[in-house]
Design an enzyme around this catalytic site. Sequence first.
Site, PDB file in Angstrom:
ATOM      1  N   ALA A  20     -83.007-101.944 -26.106  1.00 52.75           N
ATOM      2  CA  ALA A  20     -83.667-101.177 -25.014  1.00 52.75           C
ATOM      3  C   ALA A  20     -83.569-102.102 -23.853  1.00 52.75           C
ATOM      4  O   ALA A  20     -82.854-101.861 -22.912  1.00 52.75           O
ATOM      5  CB  ALA A  20     -84.897-100.490 -25.190  1.00 52.75           C
ATOM      6  N   ALA A  21     -84.049-103.307 -24.072  1.00 55.41           N
ATOM      7  CA  ALA A  21     -84.374-104.256 -22.952  1.00 55.41           C
ATOM      8  C   ALA A  21     -82.937-104.942 -22.475  1.00 55.41           C
ATOM      9  O   ALA A  21     -82.581-105.085 -21.254  1.00 55.41           O
ATOM     10  CB  ALA A  21     -85.276-105.298 -23.111  1.00 55.41           C
ATOM     11  N   CYS A  54     -88.717 -95.827 -31.946  1.00 58.57           N
ATOM     12  CA  CYS A  54     -89.868 -94.799 -32.187  1.00 58.57           C
ATOM     13  C   CYS A  54     -89.537 -93.677 -32.799  1.00 58.57           C
ATOM     14  O   CYS A  54     -90.348 -92.837 -33.250  1.00 58.57           O
ATOM     15  CB  CYS A  54     -90.402 -94.593 -30.766  1.00 58.57           C
ATOM     16  SG  CYS A  54     -90.708 -96.051 -29.461  1.00 58.57           S
ATOM     17  N   VAL A  91     -77.452-114.888 -32.357  1.00 56.96           N
ATOM     18  CA  VAL A  91     -77.742-116.186 -31.626  1.00 56.96           C
ATOM     19  C   VAL A  91     -78.967-117.193 -32.499  1.00 56.96           C
ATOM     20  O   VAL A  91     -79.624-116.579 -32.605  1.00 56.96           O
ATOM     21  CB  VAL A  91     -78.292-115.960 -30.288  1.00 56.96           C
ATOM     22  CG1 VAL A  91     -78.576-117.298 -29.643  1.00 56.96           C
ATOM     23  CG2 VAL A  91     -77.055-115.118 -29.486  1.00 56.96           C
ATOM     24  N   TRP A 447    -112.794 -76.747 -16.342  1.00 55.97           N
ATOM     25  CA  TRP A 447    -112.874 -78.339 -16.137  1.00 55.97           C
ATOM     26  C   TRP A 447    -112.194 -78.911 -17.267  1.00 55.97           C
ATOM     27  O   TRP A 447    -112.464 -78.815 -18.265  1.00 55.97           O
ATOM     28  CB  TRP A 447    -114.504 -78.546 -16.180  1.00 55.97           C
ATOM     29  CG  TRP A 447    -114.999 -78.359 -14.915  1.00 55.97           C
ATOM     30  CD1 TRP A 447    -115.735 -77.415 -14.471  1.00 55.97           C
ATOM     31  CD2 TRP A 447    -115.328 -79.366 -13.948  1.00 55.97           C
ATOM     32  NE1 TRP A 447    -116.545 -77.452 -13.130  1.00 55.97           N
ATOM     33  CE2 TRP A 447    -116.056 -78.843 -12.897  1.00 55.97           C
ATOM     34  CE3 TRP A 447    -114.863 -80.591 -13.838  1.00 55.97           C
ATOM     35  CZ2 TRP A 447    -116.516 -79.400 -11.906  1.00 55.97           C
ATOM     36  CZ3 TRP A 447    -115.071 -81.351 -12.368  1.00 55.97           C
ATOM     37  CH2 TRP A 447    -116.105 -80.663 -11.579  1.00 55.97           C
TER      38      TRP A 447
END
Length: 464
Positions: A20-21, A54, A91, A447
């Site tokens: 993802a990143a 996920c 790496v 409420w």
Amino acid sequence: MSMSRARGTRERLVVIGGDAAGMSAASQARRLKGPDELEIVAFERGHFTSFSACGIPYWVGGDVTERDDLIARTPEEHRARDIDLRMRTEVTEIDVAGGRVRARDVDSGAESWTSYDKLVIATGARPIRPDMPGADAPGVHGVQSLDDGQALLDTLAHTRGRQAVVVGAGYIGVEMAEALINRGYRVTVVNRGKEPMSTLDPDMGRLVHEAMEGLGITMVDDTEVTKVLTGEDGRVRAIATEDAEYPADVVVLGIGVRPETALAKAAGLPLGRYGGLLTDLAMRVRGHENIWAGGDCVEVLDLVSGQERHIPLGTHANKHGQVIGSNVGGGYATFPGVVGTAVSKVCDLEIARTGLREKDARRVGLQFETVTIESTSRAGYYPGASPMTVKMLAERRTGRLLGVQIVGREGAGKRVDIAAVALTAGMTVEQMTALDLGYAPPFSPVWDPVLVAARKATAKVRAS
């Protein structure tokens, strides 16, 4: 002569990690700079890119039928955008002074160096695997990657018995318990905490415990697994605690994850108290002008406590990647922090939290009041109304909202987003009582349960 000038005016961005990143950063940088300005090389040691970790429990449980449904973008799609994506390549070293990384082909073992002008570290997190006999036995599974999910499904397909043990009762633990129930297994959850879901306060965790037992799951709390027992074939047959054994044809580890920062540590990059990389607001690694980091390998600022935390979630990772890609590509973006929002489910039970637990607030020196209310997801007279419990923490004297936890059935979980917005805005519980939320009997009582809790918290703060 700089390495970038040696290649002409084109710079090289190297990305470590293809989920993802990392790939969000690469994609965003590519949107801002074309191949003639920026060369992008990305390394991924696994078989897949840009996948939803996920979603793995729901794939294992059968709610998602195809593995590839969890893949947002394939390696071929990334390469079509002029990103040199090298799969099955790990790496093994970052040479900060030399501006280069060493990479090894996982299959052939061949190694080579690649220079960079800008580096993105998106190495993710690794599952915590207990240091005990038998932990690596066949039939014991973590579930961090699609490869892990496939291996677990293969085990389930070839296992005759129907006994499963889940070790750990956090998000992954409870979600995997549901997945295995859906697969027809008898499930035991062994948890070292006093109650499941340690991200909740114990009183709210108790509600989760009771609901899971109601679903037929055997809960064993406040208990440590000491070893994995194997049969003559070497496969798992049971897990052992100090005073009991629990038969197991398959074991799933849901103990949690740690930042995967061994590379960064060896390179001398700054790590925080949880072992994650430390960055500035632009997601640049502190003290390093041309290195960025994002996703599960970093620590982020908690906006409520003012301290760094490690919160491994895909929502954050994608945002980090967008921020990094914008900055690497010549734009500007920041990631200000998080409030710690998370939601999960086990069968029809929804579990949500945001902000601080009681022990979090105490640790940072905050004094607070707590209230817990019972309400319903819809107007009580409307068909399908189901109970929910809302717990709210507010700072003493100021009334500032500090945290909310919700446990209930359909319609409970996503109500936590109201509190997440209020926390981000720094609202008091009294200000929350005036929020103009949507109302109709099929959706909530007059409420809303979150506002009922805010009213009760307001009265308690005033009385304190």
